[in-house]
Write a protein that holds these residues in place. Structure first.
Motif, PDB file in Angstrom:
ATOM      1  N   LEU A  50     -64.664 -20.876  73.440  1.00  0.00           N
ATOM      2  CA  LEU A  50     -64.525 -21.322  72.054  1.00  0.00           C
ATOM      3  C   LEU A  50     -63.185 -22.027  71.840  1.00  0.00           C
ATOM      4  O   LEU A  50     -63.122 -23.081  71.200  1.00  0.00           O
ATOM      5  CB  LEU A  50     -64.653 -20.137  71.102  1.00  0.00           C
ATOM      6  N   VAL A  51     -62.102 -21.458  72.397  1.00  0.00           N
ATOM      7  CA  VAL A  51     -60.793 -22.092  72.283  1.00  0.00           C
ATOM      8  C   VAL A  51     -60.823 -23.454  72.965  1.00  0.00           C
ATOM      9  O   VAL A  51     -60.327 -24.447  72.425  1.00  0.00           O
ATOM     10  CB  VAL A  51     -59.671 -21.202  72.864  1.00  0.00           C
ATOM     11  N   GLN A  52     -61.445 -23.533  74.133  1.00  0.00           N
ATOM     12  CA  GLN A  52     -61.552 -24.819  74.826  1.00  0.00           C
ATOM     13  C   GLN A  52     -62.314 -25.823  73.961  1.00  0.00           C
ATOM     14  O   GLN A  52     -61.930 -26.985  73.859  1.00  0.00           O
ATOM     15  CB  GLN A  52     -62.254 -24.653  76.185  1.00  0.00           C
ATOM     16  N   GLU A  53     -63.366 -25.378  73.308  1.00  0.00           N
ATOM     17  CA  GLU A  53     -64.148 -26.279  72.455  1.00  0.00           C
ATOM     18  C   GLU A  53     -63.328 -26.771  71.261  1.00  0.00           C
ATOM     19  O   GLU A  53     -63.569 -27.864  70.754  1.00  0.00           O
ATOM     20  CB  GLU A  53     -65.420 -25.598  71.962  1.00  0.00           C
ATOM     21  N   ALA A  54     -62.354 -25.993  70.825  1.00  0.00           N
ATOM     22  CA  ALA A  54     -61.519 -26.397  69.686  1.00  0.00           C
ATOM     23  C   ALA A  54     -60.742 -27.680  69.988  1.00  0.00           C
ATOM     24  O   ALA A  54     -60.393 -28.419  69.072  1.00  0.00           O
ATOM     25  CB  ALA A  54     -60.559 -25.266  69.300  1.00  0.00           C
ATOM     26  N   TYR A  55     -60.491 -27.961  71.264  1.00  0.00           N
ATOM     27  CA  TYR A  55     -59.810 -29.204  71.628  1.00  0.00           C
ATOM     28  C   TYR A  55     -60.672 -30.423  71.319  1.00  0.00           C
ATOM     29  O   TYR A  55     -60.161 -31.517  71.141  1.00  0.00           O
ATOM     30  CB  TYR A  55     -59.455 -29.213  73.116  1.00  0.00           C
ATOM     31  N   GLY A  56     -61.980 -30.245  71.274  1.00  0.00           N
ATOM     32  CA  GLY A  56     -62.880 -31.364  71.048  1.00  0.00           C
ATOM     33  C   GLY A  56     -63.198 -32.085  72.340  1.00  0.00           C
ATOM     34  O   GLY A  56     -62.809 -31.658  73.428  1.00  0.00           O
ATOM     35  N   ASP A  57     -63.910 -33.189  72.224  1.00  0.00           N
ATOM     36  CA  ASP A  57     -64.376 -33.948  73.378  1.00  0.00           C
ATOM     37  C   ASP A  57     -63.791 -35.351  73.331  1.00  0.00           C
ATOM     38  O   ASP A  57     -64.167 -36.172  72.490  1.00  0.00           O
ATOM     39  CB  ASP A  57     -65.911 -34.006  73.351  1.00  0.00           C
TER      40      ASP A  57
END
Length: 201
Positions: free
Chosen positions: A86-93
């Motif tokens: 989830l934290v990794q996803e917070a960075y976005g793509d």
């Protein structure tokens, strides 16, 4: 005739931009990998995940982007590994240009920025990142970061309440989440996306 073609082209461009945002969560779920690479003294090796890890990771990836308003369902996080994801996803793509994928955070963007999704795209197509959009609207970018962190923090609180992480670890995850959303809001289109693999790593 030329005017009609120009208008049709602009409409198609707008449709593709909106379609890209709505496809973000689906694409992320479809590209989840069940293999990992580990470094060893003699080189690197690729190993497959266990069936339980694969099932857990696939279920979590499938649940992302399906919360209220199409955002991330933070209540689906039940393990520390899922919290790390989830934290990794917070960075976005970064492959999705300056907006880095709005769908998981669209509710917060709507509330804080108070502009339409289409207007946000127009501003970003003109080269503004989320921090510049906020500033242009008279909003402190930190206000946006704080709102984003608050919207995803219940995942941390739930793991703390379940005894999966300690209070100290919860605070470290909150800091990691703030760093990730700060990166997302301030991203200039050039910086390499960090990889978050957990606290203390």
């Amino acid at each position: 005739m030329k005017l009609r073609k120009t208008v049709a082209g602009l409409v198609l461009l707008g449709t593709l931009s909106v379609a890209a945002c709505s496809a973000d969560a689906t694409e992320a779920a479809q590209t989840t990998s069940t293999t990992s690479t580990t470094s060893t003294a003699s080189g690197s090796s690729t190993t497959g995940s266990s069936a339980a890890e694969a099932a857990s990771g696939t279920a979590f990836a499938a649940s992302r982007g399906r919360g209220p308003g199409g955002g991330v369902d933070v209540s689906s996080v039940t393990t520390e590994d899922e919290l790390i994801a989830l934290v990794q996803e917070a960075y976005g793509d970064g492959a999705l240009d300056l907006h880095r994928g709005h769908q998981p955070v669209q509710d917060v963007l709507d509330e804080v920025l108070a502009i339409s999704h289409d207007e946000l795209h127009v501003r970003m197509d003109a080269g503004q990142n989320l921090a510049a959009v906020a500033t242009d609207l008279g909003i402190d970018p930190q206000t946006l970061v704080d709102a984003l962190v608050e919207s995803w923090s219940p995942a941390i609180d739930d793991l703390l309440a379940a005894g999966e992480i300690t209070e100290e670890e919860a605070e470290q995850y909150r800091q990691a989440l703030e760093e990730a959303f700060t990166f997302r809001v301030e991203w200039d289109g050039e910086q390499a996306e960090p990889t978050f693999s957990g606290i203390g790593t």
